[in-house]
Design an enzyme around this catalytic site. Structure first.
Site, mmCIF file in Angstrom:
data_model
loop_
_atom_site.group_PDB
_atom_site.id
_atom_site.type_symbol
_atom_site.label_atom_id
_atom_site.label_comp_id
_atom_site.label_asym_id
_atom_site.label_seq_id
_atom_site.Cartn_x
_atom_site.Cartn_y
_atom_site.Cartn_z
ATOM 1 N N LEU A 247 3.136 0.441 -1.723
ATOM 2 C CA LEU A 247 4.572 0.550 -1.439
ATOM 3 C C LEU A 247 5.170 -0.852 -1.581
ATOM 4 C CD1 LEU A 247 4.127 3.147 1.340
ATOM 5 C CD2 LEU A 247 5.555 3.450 -0.680
ATOM 6 N N HIS A 248 5.474 -1.177 -2.831
ATOM 7 C CA HIS A 248 5.908 -2.537 -3.160
ATOM 8 C C HIS A 248 7.232 -2.921 -2.491
ATOM 9 C CE1 HIS A 248 3.020 -2.334 -6.520
ATOM 10 N NE2 HIS A 248 3.525 -1.141 -6.771
ATOM 11 N N ASP A 249 8.226 -2.040 -2.641
ATOM 12 C CA ASP A 249 9.604 -2.440 -2.332
ATOM 13 C C ASP A 249 9.885 -2.742 -0.855
ATOM 14 O OD1 ASP A 249 10.234 -2.421 -4.988
ATOM 15 O OD2 ASP A 249 11.153 -0.432 -4.962
#
Ligand code: BDR
Ligand code: CA
Length: 317
Positions: A247-249
């Protein structure tokens, strides 16, 4: 490498609520970033703007409206660029699904009219920045097209920006090519403009965000939340446990609200705009004999356990 808390003039002081704009391309992890931002007491979320990236602009715009409604956000909404500045369009539908939300969009139970969404993200950001007395932070978690246009067309806004917290690039490895991360690959010219802008930047690159993962247990906890988000969010995230889909963002939001969960280093970073495997590659220049300014605070490592706890608790809404 610095390991103490991310004390940075641009980050939040204890108890302070900072005005915030989010520019995004939802996108499953963008949606999670919006949820994390809503859950933090440290922000006044004033605007959400869409950009094409993960999906076309119509879909990412629909999704900002969806989450503004689900999360009961008062923010101004506006749609932005439908394609990158120079390169052709490139999307990530295979990762996020045709609705951008892993097929879960209807589960959030809202109907959309489009009425709330204004036309021009760049003009909307300019207005929100200039009419606010304080400096505003920007979280930019899609291709940087809107942000580059904003800084080029309206350079007077630069002094009203506290920091731009970006998810993009990588100090090592890529996810579109062996060298390039998606957001910077899609619009490398925009990324290059932003990195040369002189505005304070914080970078959550792929080298760090690959550790922003969740487990099956985390997913179950999310599903069992009693509020409106638990079940649809768990459905949206059902393929996420494990290492394949970080979950980069949300990292770019947490960089401002919970800087203590990261280590960092201030670096000089450049973006390669040439076509080919290096399109959008970010790289650091550490040559001591070359006179240069650092242009970016690069987050190096995330405290994985703390990340997971913050993310799961965010969804109790
Ligand atoms: C980035 O690309 C997109 O698919 C995600 O939303 C994230 O912003 C990760 O490379
Ligand atoms: Ca994104």
């Amino acid at each position: 490498m610095r390991t103490e808390n991310l004390e940075y003039t641009s980050t939040r002081k204890k108890g302070e609520r900072i005005p915030l704009l989010i520019d995004c391309d939802p996108g499953i992890d963008d949606a999670m970033a919006l949820m994390v931002a809503r859950a933090s007491e440290g922000f006044e979320l004033k605007g959400i703007t869409s950009v094409s990236g993960n999906l076309d602009i119509e879909t990412t715009t629909k999704n900002i409206e969806l989450f503004a409604k689900v999360l009961k956000l008062n923010a101004v909404l506006a749609s932005g660029a439908s394609e990158p500045l120079v390169k052709g369009k490139f999307s990530a539908e295979e990762v996020h699904g045709s609705d951008g939300l892993g097929g879960a969009s209807s589960l959030f139970g809202v109907s959309l009219s489009g009425d709330r969404v204004q036309q021009n993200a760049v003009d909307t950001m300019r207005k929100l920045l200039l009419e606010e007395e304080r400096k505003t932070a920007i979280v930019a978690i899609g291709p940087l097209t809107n942000i580059a246009l904003l800084l080029k067309i309206y350079p007077e806004v630069k002094e009203k920006i506290r920091v731009i917290s970006i998810m993009g690039g990588s100090l090592e490895g890529g996810n579109v090519t062996p060298l390039s991360e998606f957001n910077f690959y899609v619009d490398p010219e925009a990324a290059s403009i932003v990195f040369q802008s002189g505005v304070p930047l914080i970078l959550s690159g792929l080298h760090m965000t690959v550790d922003a993962t969740i487990t099956e247990e985390n997913l179950e906890e999310i599903r069992n939340h009693s509020g409106v988000l638990g079940v649809p969010a768990a459905e949206m995230l059902k393929t996420y446990p494990g290492t394949a889909h970080p979950l980069h963002d949300p990292c770019a939001v947490l960089a401002l609200s919970h800087p203590e969960i990261f280590t960092y280093e201030d670096l000089t970073v450049h973006i390669d705009t040439r076509e080919g495997d290096s399109q959008g590659m970010s790289y650091k220049d550490e040559r001591p004999w070359v006179k240069k300014e650092t242009n970016c605070r690069v987050l190096l490592k995330i405290h994985q356990e703390k990340f997971r706890r913050l993310l799961v608790d965010t969804l109790a809404f």
